[in-house]
Design an enzyme around this catalytic site. Structure first.
Site, PDB file in Angstrom:
ATOM      1  N   HIS A 177      16.365 -12.957   1.667  1.00 34.17           N
ATOM      2  CA  HIS A 177      16.600 -11.672   2.081  1.00 34.17           C
ATOM      3  C   HIS A 177      16.607  -9.750   2.617  1.00 34.17           C
ATOM      4  CE1 HIS A 177      15.949 -14.749   5.158  1.00 34.17           C
ATOM      5  NE2 HIS A 177      14.874 -14.089   6.223  1.00 34.17           N
ATOM      6  N   ASN A 209      23.157 -14.690  -3.279  1.00 32.48           N
ATOM      7  CA  ASN A 209      22.412 -14.897  -1.774  1.00 32.48           C
ATOM      8  C   ASN A 209      23.652 -15.548  -0.654  1.00 32.48           C
ATOM      9  OD1 ASN A 209      20.584 -14.113   0.208  1.00 32.48           O
ATOM     10  ND2 ASN A 209      19.838 -16.565  -0.256  1.00 32.48           N
TER      11      ASN A 209
END
Length: 338
Positions: A177, A209
């Site tokens: 994201h 991440n």
């Protein structure tokens, strides 16, 4: 259900097109007032809200050329309803709030419920994503559940230029994201929107991440709880490599869609304190596993490093002299705003 889906899709297309037209109108005002120090807050936005109505008044003839008459009429009747007009005005107002400090670029800008991004058809991913974090957006909400959100392609993007979940399967990369899901707990829709693949880049999972990048996202939420308002600009970078006397850009592609794998990621955060002071933090992290013992602060860089690496300006509407601190250090150029 298919017809409802069609109307929803067309409404989104109309909204995106209208937002694009509004951008042109707003950017003109933005450029006219940029050098005089006029802020977005002082600009009369009434013209923005009347623009969708003017746009829709001519939409019927356009749709007739593309779709059959009955479908075009249904779409026209739908978008002309007062509730949708009010919804668009609210959407534009929120967009102005999120993009208060300037647009890095103006092509392929897409607005979701609670974040705005520019999409690259070439890279099959976002160029930048902008968010406005506030206390209400980052506070836990029992009615919002990440488990209800699914990664999916955005069908408002031509499938020829879109990434898919299959592109990430066994690729060795997470679906990372850029607008973090945990930043958008105000509503389920806002969180769901962060799972569109237009907001996603291939990102190393272990050590980035799921670790250091996650820590950087938490930093943004901490600042929002402390100051009440944080504008966050995030994006991929494709930085040159050096081999001998040569410099070149090299990046991987994954999946049948040829989704570009960034070499680095940047995140810029402007905290606005309750007494109106600006504090800037800017980071660049490599798209690789990062040691746990390295603090996020070790990845702080000058704002210009991001601007030179991406080709666009960061928070252009704020003068460098108006940041009280930059990367947690006093700004020697600081001048308090009037």
């Amino acid at each position: 259900n298919e017809y409802k889906s069609y109307l929803s899709f067309m409404y989104r297309k109309l909204a995106t097109a209208t937002i694009g037209l509004t951008s042109i109108f707003g950017v003109t005002k933005h450029l006219e007032n940029r050098n005089s120090g006029v802020s977005w807050d002082s600009i009369n936005k009434s013209d923005f809200y009347s623009l969708p109505t003017k746009f829709y008044e001519t939409s019927y003839s356009i749709f007739n050329k593309i779709f059959d008459v009955s479908q075009a009429k249904a779409v026209q009747e739908s978008v002309q309803s007062e509730s949708i007009r009010q919804g668009l005005a609210s959407k534009l107002e929120k967009r102005n709030e999120i993009m208060k400090y300037g647009y890095p670029t103006f092509d392929n800008v897409i607005q979701y419920d609670d974040h705005v991004l520019a999409y690259s058809n070439y890279f099959k991913g976002p160029l930048w994503v902008c968010e406005h974090l506030t206390l209400s957006r980052v506070t836990n909400n029992d009615n919002v559940n990440r488990q209800k959100s699914d990664f999916q392609s955005d069908n408002s993007v031509n499938s020829m230029f879109s990434s898919t979940n299959e592109d990430y399967y066994k690729s060795g990369y997470d679906r990372g994201h850029l607008a973090a899901a945990a930043n958008h707990r105000q509503s389920q829709i806002a969180m769901d929107d962060t799972f569109y693949l237009t907001n996603i880049c291939p990102q190393i999972g272990k050590g980035l991440n799921r670790s250091k990048w996650n820590a950087l996202e938490k930093r943004g939420r901490t600042l929002a709880r402390k100051h009440g308002s944080v504008h966050v600009l995030t994006g991929p970078m494709y930085l040159p490599m050096v081999s001998g006397n040569e410099r070149f850009v090299k990046f991987k592609l994954i999946g049948s869609s040829n989704v570009a794998v960034p070499t680095h990621f940047f995140k810029a955060m402007v905290s606005t304190t309750r007494n109106g002071e600006y504090h800037l933090e800017t980071y660049v992290m490599p798209n690789e596993e990062i040691r746990d013992d390295l603090p996020c602060s070790s990845f702080m860089v000058p704002k210009k490093a991001i601007e030179k690496g991406t080709g666009f300006l960061v928070f252009e509407m704020i003068s460098d002299a108006h940041y009280k601190t930059i990367n947690c250090s006093p700004n020697p150029l600081y001048k308090a705003r009037d």
